[in-house]
Design a protein around this motif. Structure first.
Motif, mmCIF file in Angstrom:
data_model
loop_
_atom_site.group_PDB
_atom_site.id
_atom_site.type_symbol
_atom_site.label_atom_id
_atom_site.label_comp_id
_atom_site.label_asym_id
_atom_site.label_seq_id
_atom_site.Cartn_x
_atom_site.Cartn_y
_atom_site.Cartn_z
ATOM 1 N N ALA A 46 4.838 73.459 68.777
ATOM 2 C CA ALA A 46 5.603 73.738 67.561
ATOM 3 C C ALA A 46 6.208 72.445 67.041
ATOM 4 O O ALA A 46 6.594 71.569 67.811
ATOM 5 N N VAL A 47 6.280 72.337 65.723
ATOM 6 C CA VAL A 47 6.892 71.183 65.059
ATOM 7 C C VAL A 47 7.991 71.722 64.165
ATOM 8 O O VAL A 47 7.797 72.684 63.430
ATOM 9 N N GLN A 48 9.165 71.089 64.227
ATOM 10 C CA GLN A 48 10.280 71.520 63.380
ATOM 11 C C GLN A 48 10.003 71.198 61.931
ATOM 12 O O GLN A 48 9.440 70.152 61.611
ATOM 13 N N ASP A 49 10.424 72.097 61.049
ATOM 14 C CA ASP A 49 10.327 71.839 59.610
ATOM 15 C C ASP A 49 11.209 70.660 59.254
ATOM 16 O O ASP A 49 12.290 70.509 59.797
ATOM 17 N N ALA A 50 10.756 69.843 58.307
ATOM 18 C CA ALA A 50 11.563 68.708 57.856
ATOM 19 C C ALA A 50 12.855 69.202 57.218
ATOM 20 O O ALA A 50 13.892 68.560 57.304
ATOM 21 N N ALA A 51 12.807 70.362 56.562
ATOM 22 C CA ALA A 51 13.984 70.888 55.866
ATOM 23 C C ALA A 51 14.957 71.582 56.811
ATOM 24 O O ALA A 51 16.063 71.909 56.416
ATOM 25 N N SER A 52 14.560 71.812 58.072
ATOM 26 C CA SER A 52 15.429 72.586 58.955
ATOM 27 C C SER A 52 16.352 71.720 59.796
ATOM 28 O O SER A 52 16.871 72.184 60.790
ATOM 29 N N GLY A 53 16.508 70.479 59.437
ATOM 30 C CA GLY A 53 17.521 69.685 60.111
ATOM 31 C C GLY A 53 17.004 68.666 61.097
ATOM 32 O O GLY A 53 17.746 68.229 61.952
ATOM 33 N N SER A 54 15.756 68.258 61.006
ATOM 34 C CA SER A 54 15.295 67.217 61.910
ATOM 35 C C SER A 54 15.901 65.868 61.517
ATOM 36 O O SER A 54 15.963 64.965 62.316
ATOM 37 N N VAL A 55 16.359 65.743 60.265
ATOM 38 C CA VAL A 55 17.065 64.547 59.810
ATOM 39 C C VAL A 55 18.545 64.910 59.741
ATOM 40 O O VAL A 55 18.907 65.898 59.106
ATOM 41 N N PRO A 56 19.408 64.139 60.399
ATOM 42 C CA PRO A 56 20.830 64.505 60.381
ATOM 43 C C PRO A 56 21.395 64.428 58.966
ATOM 44 O O PRO A 56 21.007 63.558 58.183
ATOM 45 N N PRO A 57 22.309 65.331 58.621
ATOM 46 C CA PRO A 57 22.883 65.312 57.274
ATOM 47 C C PRO A 57 23.772 64.085 57.070
ATOM 48 O O PRO A 57 24.375 63.579 58.013
ATOM 49 N N VAL A 58 23.836 63.625 55.826
ATOM 50 C CA VAL A 58 24.672 62.481 55.476
ATOM 51 C C VAL A 58 26.086 62.991 55.219
ATOM 52 O O VAL A 58 26.270 63.939 54.458
ATOM 53 N N PRO A 59 27.101 62.394 55.863
ATOM 54 C CA PRO A 59 28.469 62.873 55.625
ATOM 55 C C PRO A 59 28.905 62.574 54.183
ATOM 56 O O PRO A 59 28.411 61.623 53.566
ATOM 57 N N PRO A 60 29.804 63.359 53.646
ATOM 58 C CA PRO A 60 30.267 63.105 52.274
ATOM 59 C C PRO A 60 30.988 61.757 52.178
ATOM 60 O O PRO A 60 31.550 61.265 53.163
ATOM 61 N N ALA A 61 30.964 61.174 50.979
ATOM 62 C CA ALA A 61 31.536 59.839 50.778
ATOM 63 C C ALA A 61 33.030 59.794 51.101
ATOM 64 O O ALA A 61 33.541 58.779 51.557
ATOM 65 N N ASP A 62 33.759 60.895 50.893
ATOM 66 C CA ASP A 62 35.193 60.866 51.156
ATOM 67 C C ASP A 62 35.517 60.883 52.651
ATOM 68 O O ASP A 62 36.670 60.780 53.046
ATOM 69 N N ALA A 63 34.516 60.951 53.506
ATOM 70 C CA ALA A 63 34.740 60.899 54.953
ATOM 71 C C ALA A 63 34.928 59.460 55.431
ATOM 72 O O ALA A 63 35.361 59.234 56.550
ATOM 73 N N PHE A 64 34.614 58.483 54.584
ATOM 74 C CA PHE A 64 34.760 57.079 54.947
ATOM 75 C C PHE A 64 36.057 56.529 54.360
ATOM 76 O O PHE A 64 36.425 56.858 53.239
ATOM 77 N N GLU A 65 36.723 55.650 55.125
ATOM 78 C CA GLU A 65 37.935 55.017 54.609
ATOM 79 C C GLU A 65 37.541 53.867 53.690
ATOM 80 O O GLU A 65 36.614 53.117 53.995
ATOM 81 N N PRO A 66 38.239 53.704 52.587
ATOM 82 C CA PRO A 66 37.925 52.586 51.697
ATOM 83 C C PRO A 66 38.315 51.254 52.338
ATOM 84 O O PRO A 66 39.265 51.177 53.111
ATOM 85 N N ALA A 67 37.550 50.216 52.017
ATOM 86 C CA ALA A 67 37.872 48.873 52.506
ATOM 87 C C ALA A 67 39.135 48.397 51.789
ATOM 88 O O ALA A 67 39.231 48.462 50.574
ATOM 89 N N SER A 68 40.096 47.903 52.560
ATOM 90 C CA SER A 68 41.365 47.533 51.934
ATOM 91 C C SER A 68 41.636 46.030 51.975
ATOM 92 O O SER A 68 42.423 45.525 51.202
ATOM 93 N N SER A 69 40.997 45.301 52.871
ATOM 94 C CA SER A 69 41.339 43.879 53.002
ATOM 95 C C SER A 69 40.162 42.998 52.592
ATOM 96 O O SER A 69 39.707 42.161 53.358
ATOM 97 N N LEU A 70 39.679 43.192 51.391
ATOM 98 C CA LEU A 70 38.594 42.352 50.889
ATOM 99 C C LEU A 70 39.166 41.086 50.273
ATOM 100 O O LEU A 70 40.133 41.132 49.518
#
Length: 124
Positions: A90-114
């Motif tokens: 058996a092979v997993q469907d590509a759409a069924s989660g074999s690729v991990p989901p990308v977290p939403p952008a607000d899950a990352f802290e903004p860079a503050s000391s540029l």
């Protein structure tokens, strides 16, 4: 060699001759620009490998190409090819989660000391 795709058809096990030769057919539809319906034969004890699979399931089938020569009653030589399966998984469907989901952008802290004046040692 391998064939990968979706199970289109699984045939019943057929028995031939007095020696009990067994054969079972599987059709796999490839998932490419021009899908192909590939008939794969499983013979003898390999027919049981198909028992746990069903139509619509994505599979990868390990195959061997077989060829044989036959001389008909008129003396003409004919050649036949077959595709014989010896393993299926058996092979997993590509759409069924074999690729991990990308977290939403607000899950990352903004860079503050540029600091634009810092030396950039990247080669590009």
């Amino acid at each position: 060699m391998e064939v990968q795709g979706k199970v289109k058809m699984i045939g019943e096990t057929q028995t031939f001759g007095s020696n009990g030769f067994r054969k079972r057919e599987l059709v796999v539809t490839t998932e490419e620009q021009y899908p192909q319906h590939i008939l794969v034969e499983f013979v003898q004890d390999k027919t049981d490998l198909l028992n746990s699979y069903s139509v619509g399931q994505n599979v990868k089938v390990s195959i061997n190409l077989r060829g044989r020569e036959w001389v008909n009653p008129q003396g003409e030589t004919k050649y036949f090819n077959s595709i014989q399966g010896w393993r299926i998984e058996a092979v997993q469907d590509a759409a069924s989660g074999s690729v991990p989901p990308v977290p939403p952008a607000d899950a990352f802290e903004p860079a503050s000391s540029l600091n634009e004046d810092d030396h950039d040692d990247l080669p590009f």
